[in-house]
Design a protein around this motif. Structure first.
Motif, PDB file in Angstrom:
ATOM      1  N   ALA A 100      -0.216   4.066  11.514  1.00  0.00           N
ATOM      2  CA  ALA A 100      -0.276   5.502  11.186  1.00  0.00           C
ATOM      3  C   ALA A 100       0.861   6.291  11.840  1.00  0.00           C
ATOM      4  CB  ALA A 100      -1.628   6.068  11.592  1.00  0.00           C
ATOM      5  N   GLN A 101       1.306   5.847  12.993  1.00  0.00           N
ATOM      6  CA  GLN A 101       2.367   6.569  13.718  1.00  0.00           C
ATOM      7  C   GLN A 101       3.726   6.497  12.993  1.00  0.00           C
ATOM      8  OE1 GLN A 101       3.256   4.271  17.447  1.00  0.00           O
ATOM      9  NE2 GLN A 101       1.979   2.691  16.526  1.00  0.00           N
ATOM     10  N   TYR A 102       3.870   5.496  12.111  1.00  0.00           N
ATOM     11  CA  TYR A 102       5.185   5.263  11.504  1.00  0.00           C
ATOM     12  C   TYR A 102       5.285   5.926  10.127  1.00  0.00           C
ATOM     13  CZ  TYR A 102       5.145   1.672  15.138  1.00  0.00           C
ATOM     14  OH  TYR A 102       5.056   1.009  16.333  1.00  0.00           O
ATOM     15  N   THR A 103       5.410   7.223  10.125  1.00  0.00           N
ATOM     16  CA  THR A 103       5.498   7.928   8.839  1.00  0.00           C
ATOM     17  C   THR A 103       6.920   7.804   8.268  1.00  0.00           C
ATOM     18  OG1 THR A 103       6.190   9.973   9.895  1.00  0.00           O
ATOM     19  CG2 THR A 103       3.809   9.640   9.636  1.00  0.00           C
ATOM     20  N   PRO A 104       7.054   7.981   6.950  1.00  0.00           N
ATOM     21  CA  PRO A 104       8.404   7.953   6.361  1.00  0.00           C
ATOM     22  C   PRO A 104       9.313   9.021   6.977  1.00  0.00           C
ATOM     23  CG  PRO A 104       6.740   7.722   4.642  1.00  0.00           C
ATOM     24  CD  PRO A 104       5.998   8.018   5.910  1.00  0.00           C
ATOM     25  N   GLU A 105       8.743  10.171   7.320  1.00  0.00           N
ATOM     26  CA  GLU A 105       9.556  11.245   7.911  1.00  0.00           C
ATOM     27  C   GLU A 105      10.085  10.816   9.281  1.00  0.00           C
ATOM     28  OE1 GLU A 105       6.496  11.624   6.570  1.00  0.00           O
ATOM     29  OE2 GLU A 105       7.213  12.501   4.692  1.00  0.00           O
ATOM     30  N   TRP A 106       9.219  10.147  10.022  1.00  0.00           N
ATOM     31  CA  TRP A 106       9.639   9.613  11.329  1.00  0.00           C
ATOM     32  C   TRP A 106      10.766   8.587  11.123  1.00  0.00           C
ATOM     33  CZ3 TRP A 106       9.022   4.336  12.309  1.00  0.00           C
ATOM     34  CH2 TRP A 106       9.316   3.907  13.610  1.00  0.00           C
ATOM     35  N   ALA A 107      10.586   7.696  10.149  1.00  0.00           N
ATOM     36  CA  ALA A 107      11.588   6.652   9.906  1.00  0.00           C
ATOM     37  C   ALA A 107      12.905   7.244   9.419  1.00  0.00           C
ATOM     38  CB  ALA A 107      11.045   5.646   8.890  1.00  0.00           C
ATOM     39  N   GLU A 108      12.825   8.335   8.658  1.00  0.00           N
ATOM     40  CA  GLU A 108      14.059   8.974   8.171  1.00  0.00           C
ATOM     41  C   GLU A 108      14.910   9.463   9.343  1.00  0.00           C
ATOM     42  OE1 GLU A 108      13.634  12.046   5.162  1.00  0.00           O
ATOM     43  OE2 GLU A 108      15.559  12.929   5.711  1.00  0.00           O
TER      44      GLU A 108
ATOM     45  N   MET B 252      -0.558   0.915   3.429  1.00  0.00           N
ATOM     46  CA  MET B 252      -1.908   0.861   4.004  1.00  0.00           C
ATOM     47  C   MET B 252      -2.649   2.180   3.772  1.00  0.00           C
ATOM     48  SD  MET B 252      -2.241  -2.190   4.994  1.00  0.00           S
ATOM     49  CE  MET B 252      -3.887  -2.036   5.674  1.00  0.00           C
ATOM     50  N   GLN B 253      -1.987   3.317   4.061  1.00  0.00           N
ATOM     51  CA  GLN B 253      -2.682   4.613   3.963  1.00  0.00           C
ATOM     52  C   GLN B 253      -3.042   4.935   2.508  1.00  0.00           C
ATOM     53  OE1 GLN B 253      -3.525   5.412   6.864  1.00  0.00           O
ATOM     54  NE2 GLN B 253      -1.890   4.382   8.003  1.00  0.00           N
ATOM     55  N   GLU B 254      -2.218   4.473   1.575  1.00  0.00           N
ATOM     56  CA  GLU B 254      -2.491   4.772   0.163  1.00  0.00           C
ATOM     57  C   GLU B 254      -3.295   3.664  -0.514  1.00  0.00           C
ATOM     58  OE1 GLU B 254       1.111   5.925  -1.859  1.00  0.00           O
ATOM     59  OE2 GLU B 254       1.592   7.442  -0.360  1.00  0.00           O
ATOM     60  N   ASN B 255      -3.827   2.775   0.300  1.00  0.00           N
ATOM     61  CA  ASN B 255      -4.674   1.671  -0.182  1.00  0.00           C
ATOM     62  C   ASN B 255      -4.008   0.845  -1.295  1.00  0.00           C
ATOM     63  OD1 ASN B 255      -6.745   2.357   1.595  1.00  0.00           O
ATOM     64  ND2 ASN B 255      -7.504   3.905   0.166  1.00  0.00           N
TER      65      ASN B 255
ATOM     66  N   LEU C  11       8.377  -0.586   8.839  1.00  0.00           N
ATOM     67  CA  LEU C  11       7.080  -0.147   9.394  1.00  0.00           C
ATOM     68  C   LEU C  11       6.542   1.041   8.587  1.00  0.00           C
ATOM     69  CD1 LEU C  11       7.876  -0.429  13.212  1.00  0.00           C
ATOM     70  CD2 LEU C  11       6.258  -1.863  11.928  1.00  0.00           C
ATOM     71  N   ALA C  12       7.426   1.955   8.235  1.00  0.00           N
ATOM     72  CA  ALA C  12       6.991   3.131   7.459  1.00  0.00           C
ATOM     73  C   ALA C  12       6.515   2.715   6.066  1.00  0.00           C
ATOM     74  CB  ALA C  12       8.128   4.140   7.364  1.00  0.00           C
ATOM     75  N   MET C  13       7.180   1.762   5.467  1.00  0.00           N
ATOM     76  CA  MET C  13       6.729   1.271   4.149  1.00  0.00           C
ATOM     77  C   MET C  13       5.336   0.656   4.257  1.00  0.00           C
ATOM     78  SD  MET C  13       9.981  -0.528   2.383  1.00  0.00           S
ATOM     79  CE  MET C  13      11.325   0.433   1.740  1.00  0.00           C
ATOM     80  N   CYS C  14       5.142  -0.162   5.291  1.00  0.00           N
ATOM     81  CA  CYS C  14       3.820  -0.772   5.488  1.00  0.00           C
ATOM     82  C   CYS C  14       2.767   0.318   5.683  1.00  0.00           C
ATOM     83  CB  CYS C  14       3.838  -1.715   6.703  1.00  0.00           C
ATOM     84  SG  CYS C  14       4.815  -3.204   6.440  1.00  0.00           S
ATOM     85  N   ASN C  15       3.153   1.354   6.400  1.00  0.00           N
ATOM     86  CA  ASN C  15       2.222   2.459   6.634  1.00  0.00           C
ATOM     87  C   ASN C  15       1.817   3.132   5.316  1.00  0.00           C
ATOM     88  OD1 ASN C  15       0.704   4.396   7.981  1.00  0.00           O
ATOM     89  ND2 ASN C  15       2.476   5.766   8.236  1.00  0.00           N
ATOM     90  N   VAL C  16       2.820   3.415   4.472  1.00  0.00           N
ATOM     91  CA  VAL C  16       2.530   4.041   3.170  1.00  0.00           C
ATOM     92  C   VAL C  16       1.562   3.153   2.376  1.00  0.00           C
ATOM     93  CG1 VAL C  16       3.542   4.661   0.924  1.00  0.00           C
ATOM     94  CG2 VAL C  16       4.715   5.309   3.059  1.00  0.00           C
TER      95      VAL C  16
END
Lengths: 843, 149
Positions: A319-327, A284-287, A277-282
């Motif tokens: 957006a809620q699934y940041t890499p920091e959250w996933a770590e 999407m947010q970084e286009n 989920l965090a990878m997908c977030n990165v």
């Protein structure tokens, strides 16, 4: 002459080389041409020099089913090699495939029909004739059918594929009239299949390693034990070695695959979903997503929204699934999560692969849906080098009598908890029988399956199968006297796969279908008879002839009916017997199938209607609706079988083939947003779901993870001496930090207790597993299956194997299933093989 | 390793040449080089000064007669064919073009090689077998060089 010294020979050699090199003295005198290495396909006895008879056939030691050649000398199979003409396996097989010889000749094999004479489970049997066995069974089955209760005959199968799946399940059971049928998929990969059916429709994915530039692996032991092992693993190795393709493996333990990867990322059990989920977030947010891919994506309830709206909906959700959250959840460094996400999205072609490490969890279906999302938003679906819906041969076969009874069913095969068990919930079958609320079978017939051993809660399985009140009559067709056979009232000795016929063919790693034929290399040993042959016999005894009398006849007719094969030179059946494999040499790899437009004429056919809500064109007549009015009233989404009538998906002003549904009423979009899951009160978009039992664990509580090794099959190989000689002990892996905190030393005996049971096992303390987890392999801890597997001689076993005197091991390992509850993933019914919490103490 | 294997192949190639047919003038020229003489002497093979000094045409004639007498006949000669010498349990030996001839031919041809039409011996001629081992050694060296083992 002086004694020749190494030095003087080398001098002569050097001088001779000069003569050869000068090209004037020693040229070729006798032989022309050069030595070409053959791909295989012929073999000679090293003793007599005689060429051995090579029989093209198909492996069945695992579900990969590699084409191979069995070499026969004086009527005995002496050796097995890969089939060099196969485009799937490219002539390679694994250790398990070579040990197929042991399947035929192991000394504890069942060779005669046996009837129980003592108490069930006491191990007292009488040898009976086939006629007596089948007369008894046919009479019991006939009575159930004639009394109007064919559903009380239950068929439960383990490994059954190709014609050995279709003949029993579809033709025989369909003609008999019982749908009380269960497979074993939910203890294997059912959750993965359900997730794929929910997203792109088909249940099986191929990983296009030949064309990929980047591989992310979530919990697959692809290099050691995979459902398409040899075809995929060799291509992955080639990609890695020849083209330096990065392979990043997320796994709880350092599997062989992880060890061969560019990077092993240790991940806490059941948390891969957070990482994805965090990878997908990165991305999407970084286009970094592929905008074009969103044309075919469903990301919102409304299917008709423009691409920008889909993108913003997904961005917002993720957006809620940041890499920091996933770590924090997974233990994988946030910087690495973001790095891999970027590399994956930027690669020309990338593939995300996954298996039980991702899916055999409480959150497994969403784990796999998230993996599908990662692939789709980066444009890595059904493309060269990406994740593609599998391509397999399309066999036609005789369906039995045209008029069949309306089949009845006991509702005991899907459990009671899971929402969409599209491949059943086999681990709950015995529990459902114990419960009895949905009825119980009078006859329980299992084939190539060991329900006591392979599911969780072994003790309950034994208790239910032992109870003659719950289970009035039990029958099995098997080659080995295993933990379940000992609870059968009637044991019918089956042929091994090297003694039987089948048409078959697994998914191709190169997107071109291959047709494969299994044929007997030798006559069946003893009085063994193929399971499907005895079903034909039973059908005749019950006055319901199937239209063929043996599997051989069924296979021959299937060859002649199958369009791709029927015009082969010399006849389809003869061709396949001679060559073993066939693929259309003109066939092109199948990619981008969803982009094909549907012809206007196909949309104007009678009974094809358009569903406004979903944008789906569908043939209501195939949906089970009484009439068009009923179909329209319920709409595509709500009719029971509307997916069977799916024609195409309207997107903008065009109608595409789209991602065709297979088991559920999804639209033709790639459904990241699932209205079906929303209906069942699950999050429609892939979302994080913590595993309830993993919260707040005490220091002495560990998460049990399970795995397979390269040289054993899950439950069908420990009687094979060559394999068990290599693997016959399985101490529990514990991280050294965890062990130190608990005062446990390497090699010490420990006790593991779960809410289900308790086992004692040796500790293997190492740094190859994440702290807080404990890993025990499958395969071992046999209490039956003969001397090589358990040290115990089976009933009526023989002593005709001289290697019995050479057997040197006396450890038989431990089975983790005694600890694991038969609990399903609440969406798919997938057995939660990787979720059990165990309390550890010194034994 | 690579070099050694191909060199071992050369020894077999050399021996194959010796047995294959009579010595030719080119071959004789090579055999009479100081380098080869040194090697043979080191191996304890002394062909005598005569061999290195006599006129080539004379020597070639004499060697041809000797080759014929040794391997072709008439009278007592040594047949250079495996099927004549190798004892088989099934008794199918002691003759030209026997069971072993067929086995050797099949085996060699199965590797992709073929017999040159100019060669007059049987397929199990010792020169054919030595040359086959030469080619095997060369193939092995190539596989090692290609890292294809």
């Amino acid at each position: 002459m002086k004694k020749l010294s190494r030095r003087s020979v080398l001098k002569l050699a050097a001088a001779s080389s000069v003569l050869i090199g000068a090209g004037k003295g020693i040229t070729s005198n006798v032989l022309a041409g050069s030595i070409e290495l053959a791909d295989g396909g012929r073999d000679f006895s090293p003793v007599t020099g005689k060429e051995r008879k090579g029989v093209p056939t198909i492996c069945f030691n695992c579900v990969t089913r590699d084409p191979k050649i069995a070499y026969v000398e004086d009527g005995r199979i002496v050796k097995i090699e890969g089939q060099p003409n196969s485009i799937r396996s490219l002539g390679k097989i694994c250790a398990k495939g070579q040990a197929g010889v042991n399947q035929v000749y192991f000394p504890d094999r069942i060779l005669y029909p046996l009837k129980r004479v003592g108490k069930r489970g006491d191990g007292k049997y009488k040898r009976i004739s086939w006629d007596e066995a089948l007369t008894d069974l046919a009479a019991r089955m006939k009575k159930l059918r004639d009394d109007g209760h064919p559903e009380k005959f239950m068929y439960h199968y383990g490994r059954a594929k190709g014609s050995s799946s279709k003949l029993p399940k579809t033709v025989f059971m369909g003609t008999y009239g019982s749908k009380t049928i269960s497979g074993h998929t939910s203890i294997c990969e059912g959750g993965k299949w359900t997730a794929q059916e929910l997203t792109w429709g088909k249940h099986y994915d191929n990983w296009d390693f030949d064309n990929t530039d980047y591989v992310l692996n979530f919990g697959s032991g692809v290099l050691e034990a995979h459902t398409n092992h040899i075809p995929t693993s060799q291509r992955l190795i080639k990609a890695k070695v020849a083209r330096n393709v990065p392979l990043i493996t997320f796994d709880v333990r350092l599997s062989y695959t992880a060890a061969k990867s560019t990077k092993w990322e240790p991940v806490r059990p059941g948390t891969d979903l957070a990482v994805i989920l965090a990878m997908c977030n990165v991305i999407m947010q970084e286009n970094l997503y592929k905008r074009d891919a969103f044309t075919f994506i469903r990301a919102t309830e409304n299917v008709n929204v423009p691409v920008d709206e889909k993108i913003s909906a997904l961005k917002k959700h993720l957006a809620q699934y940041t890499p920091e959250w996933a770590e924090k959840i997974s233990g994988v460094a946030a910087t690495n999560i973001a790095k891999y996400a970027r590399e994956f999205a930027k690669a020309k072609a990338a593939v995300v692969i996954s298996y039980r490490g991702l899916i055999a969890h409480y959150n497994g279906t969403d784990g796999e849906r998230a993996a599908q999302m990662l692939a789709m938003i980066t444009g890595n679906i059904d493309n060269p080098g990406g994740r593609c819906p599998g391509v397999a041969p399309s066999w036609k076969y005789p369906k039995g009598p045209k008029v069949k009874p309306k089949a009845k069913k006991l509702k005991i095969t899907n459990g009671t908890i899971s929402a969409l068990p599209t491949h059943g919930e086999c681990q709950s079958v015995l529990k459902m029988i114990k419960d009895g609320s949905h009825g119980r079978p009078d006859i329980y017939f299992w084939y190539c399956y060991n329900p006591v051993y392979v599911n969780g809660e072994c003790q309950e399985n034994i208790d239910v199968l032992s109870d003659e009140k719950l289970m009035p009559f039990t029958v099995t067709s098997n080659i080995v006297y295993d933990e379940s056979s000992r609870l059968a009232d009637l044991i019918l000795p089956d042929t091994t796969y090297l003694e039987r016929w089948d048409w078959d063919g697994n998914v191709s790693p190169n997107q071109v279908a291959e047709y494969e034929l299994r044929q007997p290399a030798v006559e069946p040993l003893g009085e063994c008879r193929n399971f499907s042959d005895i079903l034909c016999d039973l059908a005749n005894r019950m006055d319901m002839p199937l239209g063929f009398n043996t599997m051989e006849e069924f296979v021959q007719k299937s060859c002649e009916k199958t369009p791709t094969l029927k015009d082969l030179p010399g006849g389809a059946f003869e061709y396949m017997k001679k060559h073993g494999v066939y693929h259309d040499p003109k066939a092109k790899p199948a990619y981008f199938r969803h982009k094909k437009e549907i012809k206007a004429a196909d949309l104007q056919k009678e009974s094809v209607i358009f569903d406004e809500a979903t944008g789906v064109y569908w043939n209501w007549k195939k949906s089970g609706a009484k009439d068009e009015a009923e179909a329209k009233k319920h709409g595509y989404h709500k009719m029971h079988y509307s997916y069977k009538g799916y024609v195409g998906q309207k997107i903008g002003d065009k109608v595409y083939k789209g991602f065709k549904p297979d088991k559920v009423n999804k639209t033709g979009y790639f459904e990241l947003y699932s209205a079906l899951l929303k209906d069942k009160e699950f999050a429609p978009l892939p979302s994080w779901k913590p595993i309830p039992e993993h919260e707040g664990l005490a220091k002495n509580q560990l998460i049990l993870t399970t795995y397979k090794v390269p040289v054993q099959i899950h439950s069908r190989s420990t009687h094979c001496k060559w394999l068990t000689e290599m693997f016959h002990d399985n101490p529990a892996w514990i991280n050294s930090k965890t062990a130190a905190s608990l005062g446990i030393k390497d090699g010490e005996m420990i006790k593991l207790t779960s809410k289900i049971g308790e086992v004692s096992i040796k500790a293997y303390v190492n740094e190859m597993i994440v702290p807080g987890a404990i890993a025990i392999s499958f395969h071992l801890g046999r209490t039956e299956s003969g001397r090589y597997a358990s040290g115990k001689k089976s009933i009526m076993a023989s002593d005709n194997d001289p290697d019995l005197k050479l057997k040197w091991w006396d450890t038989y390992g431990v089975l983790p299933n005694w600890l694991i509850a038969n609990a399903p993933d609440p969406i798919s019914g997938q057995h939660r093989f990787m979720d059990e919490v165990v309390t550890i103490s010194k034994a | 390793m690579e070099e050694k294997n191909s060199q071992v192949g050369s020894v077999y190639g050399f021996l194959a040449r010796i047995f294959a047919r009579e010595v030719t003038s080119d071959f004789l020229e090579d055999l009479r080089t100081p380098r080869f003489r040194g090697v043979l002497e080191e191996l304890g093979v002394d062909l005598g000064d005569d061999f290195y000094s006599r006129p080539a045409n004379e020597l070639l004639e004499e060697l041809a007669v000797e080759y014929t007498g040794l391997f072709i006949g008439p009278g007592s000669f040594i047949s250079p064919h495996e099927s004549v010498h190798r004892v088989r349990e099934d008794g199918d030996y002691g003759k030209l073009w026997g069971a072993d001839t067929v086995a050797v031919k099949k085996f060699i041809e199965a590797t992709g090689l073929s017999y040159q039409s100019s060669f007059g011996g049987m397929p199990d001629h010792i020169a054919a077998e030595l040359e086959f081992v030469q080619k095997l050694e060369e193939r092995l060296a190539q596989a090692q060089a290609d890292d294809d083992m």
